[in-house]
Scaffold this motif. Structure first.
Motif, PDB file in Angstrom:
ATOM      1  N   ALA A   1       0.820  -1.203   0.000  1.00  0.00           N
ATOM      2  CA  ALA A   1       0.000   0.000   0.000  1.00  0.00           C
ATOM      3  C   ALA A   1       0.857   1.257   0.000  1.00  0.00           C
ATOM      4  CB  ALA A   1      -0.936  -0.004   1.201  1.00  0.00           C
ATOM      5  N   SER A   2       1.937   1.268   0.753  1.00  0.00           N
ATOM      6  CA  SER A   2       2.788   2.458   0.766  1.00  0.00           C
ATOM      7  C   SER A   2       3.540   2.618  -0.556  1.00  0.00           C
ATOM      8  CB  SER A   2       3.763   2.405   1.936  1.00  0.00           C
ATOM      9  OG  SER A   2       4.583   1.265   1.850  1.00  0.00           O
ATOM     10  N   SER A   3       3.961   1.510  -1.158  1.00  0.00           N
ATOM     11  CA  SER A   3       4.590   1.594  -2.475  1.00  0.00           C
ATOM     12  C   SER A   3       3.585   2.063  -3.518  1.00  0.00           C
ATOM     13  CB  SER A   3       5.146   0.237  -2.891  1.00  0.00           C
ATOM     14  OG  SER A   3       6.144  -0.178  -2.017  1.00  0.00           O
ATOM     15  N   GLY A   4       2.359   1.574  -3.395  1.00  0.00           N
ATOM     16  CA  GLY A   4       1.306   1.987  -4.314  1.00  0.00           C
ATOM     17  C   GLY A   4       1.001   3.461  -4.205  1.00  0.00           C
ATOM     18  N   LEU A   5       0.997   3.968  -2.991  1.00  0.00           N
ATOM     19  CA  LEU A   5       0.754   5.392  -2.795  1.00  0.00           C
ATOM     20  C   LEU A   5       1.867   6.219  -3.438  1.00  0.00           C
ATOM     21  CD1 LEU A   5      -1.149   7.430  -1.514  1.00  0.00           C
ATOM     22  CD2 LEU A   5       0.221   7.286   0.557  1.00  0.00           C
ATOM     23  N   GLY A   6       3.099   5.774  -3.305  1.00  0.00           N
ATOM     24  CA  GLY A   6       4.215   6.467  -3.946  1.00  0.00           C
ATOM     25  C   GLY A   6       4.096   6.440  -5.461  1.00  0.00           C
ATOM     26  N   LEU A   7       3.714   5.293  -6.022  1.00  0.00           N
ATOM     27  CA  LEU A   7       3.544   5.199  -7.469  1.00  0.00           C
ATOM     28  C   LEU A   7       2.402   6.082  -7.968  1.00  0.00           C
ATOM     29  CD1 LEU A   7       4.097   1.415  -8.247  1.00  0.00           C
ATOM     30  CD2 LEU A   7       5.467   3.326  -9.052  1.00  0.00           C
ATOM     31  N   VAL A   8       1.331   6.167  -7.188  1.00  0.00           N
ATOM     32  CA  VAL A   8       0.212   7.024  -7.585  1.00  0.00           C
ATOM     33  C   VAL A   8       0.645   8.486  -7.606  1.00  0.00           C
ATOM     34  CG1 VAL A   8      -2.026   7.911  -6.816  1.00  0.00           C
ATOM     35  CG2 VAL A   8      -1.626   5.465  -6.911  1.00  0.00           C
ATOM     36  N   VAL A   9       1.399   8.912  -6.605  1.00  0.00           N
ATOM     37  CA  VAL A   9       1.845  10.306  -6.552  1.00  0.00           C
ATOM     38  C   VAL A   9       2.798  10.617  -7.708  1.00  0.00           C
ATOM     39  CG1 VAL A   9       3.208  11.940  -5.191  1.00  0.00           C
ATOM     40  CG2 VAL A   9       1.471  10.546  -4.080  1.00  0.00           C
ATOM     41  N   VAL A  10       3.762   9.739  -7.937  1.00  0.00           N
ATOM     42  CA  VAL A  10       4.714   9.961  -9.034  1.00  0.00           C
ATOM     43  C   VAL A  10       4.006   9.877 -10.384  1.00  0.00           C
ATOM     44  CG1 VAL A  10       6.760   9.017 -10.174  1.00  0.00           C
ATOM     45  CG2 VAL A  10       6.706   9.210  -7.700  1.00  0.00           C
ATOM     46  N   GLY A  11       3.108   8.904 -10.532  1.00  0.00           N
ATOM     47  CA  GLY A  11       2.359   8.773 -11.778  1.00  0.00           C
ATOM     48  C   GLY A  11       1.477   9.976 -12.050  1.00  0.00           C
ATOM     49  N   ALA A  12       0.856  10.519 -11.000  1.00  0.00           N
ATOM     50  CA  ALA A  12       0.043  11.723 -11.175  1.00  0.00           C
ATOM     51  C   ALA A  12       0.909  12.898 -11.615  1.00  0.00           C
ATOM     52  CB  ALA A  12      -0.694  12.047  -9.886  1.00  0.00           C
TER      53      ALA A  12
ATOM     54  N   THR B   1       4.846  10.153 -21.467  1.00  0.00           N
ATOM     55  CA  THR B   1       3.424  10.035 -21.801  1.00  0.00           C
ATOM     56  C   THR B   1       2.898   8.639 -21.528  1.00  0.00           C
ATOM     57  OG1 THR B   1       3.908   9.477 -24.104  1.00  0.00           O
ATOM     58  CG2 THR B   1       3.622  11.801 -23.572  1.00  0.00           C
ATOM     59  N   ILE B   2       3.769   7.646 -21.437  1.00  0.00           N
ATOM     60  CA  ILE B   2       3.358   6.275 -21.130  1.00  0.00           C
ATOM     61  C   ILE B   2       3.586   5.956 -19.658  1.00  0.00           C
ATOM     62  CG2 ILE B   2       3.921   3.860 -21.576  1.00  0.00           C
ATOM     63  CD1 ILE B   2       4.369   4.597 -24.453  1.00  0.00           C
ATOM     64  N   ILE B   3       4.618   6.524 -19.065  1.00  0.00           N
ATOM     65  CA  ILE B   3       4.972   6.214 -17.680  1.00  0.00           C
ATOM     66  C   ILE B   3       3.901   6.688 -16.701  1.00  0.00           C
ATOM     67  CG2 ILE B   3       6.614   6.778 -15.852  1.00  0.00           C
ATOM     68  CD1 ILE B   3       8.803   6.620 -17.942  1.00  0.00           C
ATOM     69  N   GLY B   4       3.314   7.849 -16.943  1.00  0.00           N
ATOM     70  CA  GLY B   4       2.299   8.382 -16.035  1.00  0.00           C
ATOM     71  C   GLY B   4       1.126   7.440 -15.825  1.00  0.00           C
ATOM     72  N   PRO B   5       0.424   7.053 -16.899  1.00  0.00           N
ATOM     73  CA  PRO B   5      -0.693   6.120 -16.716  1.00  0.00           C
ATOM     74  C   PRO B   5      -0.265   4.753 -16.188  1.00  0.00           C
ATOM     75  CG  PRO B   5      -0.864   7.223 -18.830  1.00  0.00           C
ATOM     76  CD  PRO B   5       0.458   7.599 -18.253  1.00  0.00           C
ATOM     77  N   SER B   6       0.910   4.280 -16.594  1.00  0.00           N
ATOM     78  CA  SER B   6       1.385   2.973 -16.108  1.00  0.00           C
ATOM     79  C   SER B   6       1.634   3.003 -14.608  1.00  0.00           C
ATOM     80  CB  SER B   6       2.663   2.571 -16.834  1.00  0.00           C
ATOM     81  OG  SER B   6       2.432   2.457 -18.209  1.00  0.00           O
ATOM     82  N   PHE B   7       2.279   4.065 -14.119  1.00  0.00           N
ATOM     83  CA  PHE B   7       2.520   4.189 -12.681  1.00  0.00           C
ATOM     84  C   PHE B   7       1.212   4.306 -11.909  1.00  0.00           C
ATOM     85  CE2 PHE B   7       7.152   5.774 -12.086  1.00  0.00           C
ATOM     86  CZ  PHE B   7       7.611   4.677 -12.778  1.00  0.00           C
TER      87      PHE B   7
ATOM     88  N   SER C   1      -0.434   0.830 -11.797  1.00  0.00           N
ATOM     89  CA  SER C   1       0.322  -0.063 -10.909  1.00  0.00           C
ATOM     90  C   SER C   1       0.140   0.341  -9.451  1.00  0.00           C
ATOM     91  CB  SER C   1       1.809  -0.028 -11.260  1.00  0.00           C
ATOM     92  OG  SER C   1       2.011  -0.439 -12.583  1.00  0.00           O
ATOM     93  N   GLY C   2       0.158   1.635  -9.184  1.00  0.00           N
ATOM     94  CA  GLY C   2      -0.024   2.116  -7.816  1.00  0.00           C
ATOM     95  C   GLY C   2      -1.391   1.777  -7.255  1.00  0.00           C
ATOM     96  N   LEU C   3      -2.437   1.953  -8.057  1.00  0.00           N
ATOM     97  CA  LEU C   3      -3.778   1.608  -7.592  1.00  0.00           C
ATOM     98  C   LEU C   3      -3.911   0.112  -7.352  1.00  0.00           C
ATOM     99  CD1 LEU C   3      -5.965   3.992  -9.756  1.00  0.00           C
ATOM    100  CD2 LEU C   3      -5.502   4.139  -7.314  1.00  0.00           C
ATOM    101  N   PHE C   4      -3.277  -0.699  -8.199  1.00  0.00           N
ATOM    102  CA  PHE C   4      -3.291  -2.142  -7.983  1.00  0.00           C
ATOM    103  C   PHE C   4      -2.625  -2.493  -6.658  1.00  0.00           C
ATOM    104  CE2 PHE C   4      -1.006  -6.206  -8.384  1.00  0.00           C
ATOM    105  CZ  PHE C   4      -2.090  -7.049  -8.486  1.00  0.00           C
ATOM    106  N   LEU C   5      -1.494  -1.869  -6.356  1.00  0.00           N
ATOM    107  CA  LEU C   5      -0.802  -2.168  -5.108  1.00  0.00           C
ATOM    108  C   LEU C   5      -1.576  -1.683  -3.887  1.00  0.00           C
ATOM    109  CD1 LEU C   5       2.922  -1.507  -6.049  1.00  0.00           C
ATOM    110  CD2 LEU C   5       1.842  -3.686  -5.516  1.00  0.00           C
ATOM    111  N   ILE C   6      -2.279  -0.563  -4.007  1.00  0.00           N
ATOM    112  CA  ILE C   6      -3.097  -0.089  -2.892  1.00  0.00           C
ATOM    113  C   ILE C   6      -4.229  -1.076  -2.607  1.00  0.00           C
ATOM    114  CG2 ILE C   6      -4.775   1.690  -2.226  1.00  0.00           C
ATOM    115  CD1 ILE C   6      -2.905   3.731  -3.528  1.00  0.00           C
TER     116      ILE C   6
END
Length: 81
Positions: free
Chosen positions: A5-16, A43-49, A52-57
């Motif tokens: 969940a904490s890794s997912g939150l980090g990915l969501v913030v970076v992806g956003a 342009t691809i990394i943002g949606p991918s992160f 992935s972040g939402l999946f981990l959360i």
């Protein structure tokens, strides 16, 4: 907070942040071959992160919920393990 969940939150913030940086041109992972410059990979990394972040959360929340169910199981039940 659990690790996924904490890794997912980090990915969501970076992806956003990447999504915001490339707001005028968002692409999917299948559009990888349409990139022309190295900077266009944002342009691809943002949606991918974000995905992935939402999946981990969700994975972290499910693991926490399963932990609570097993922890409160009676000693003689099949769920106690």
């Amino acid at each position: 907070m659990q690790w996924p969940a904490s890794s997912g939150l980090g990915l969501v913030v970076v992806g956003a942040g990447f999504w915001w940086a490339s707001a005028e041109d968002i692409r999917r992972l299948r559009d990888w071959r349409t990139l022309t410059t190295q900077a266009a990979s944002v342009t691809i990394i943002g949606p991918s992160f974000l995905r992935s972040g939402l999946f981990l959360i969700v994975l972290g929340a499910a693991a926490l919920g399963l932990y609570q169910v097993v922890d409160t199981a009676l000693y003689d039940s099949w769920l106690h393990g």
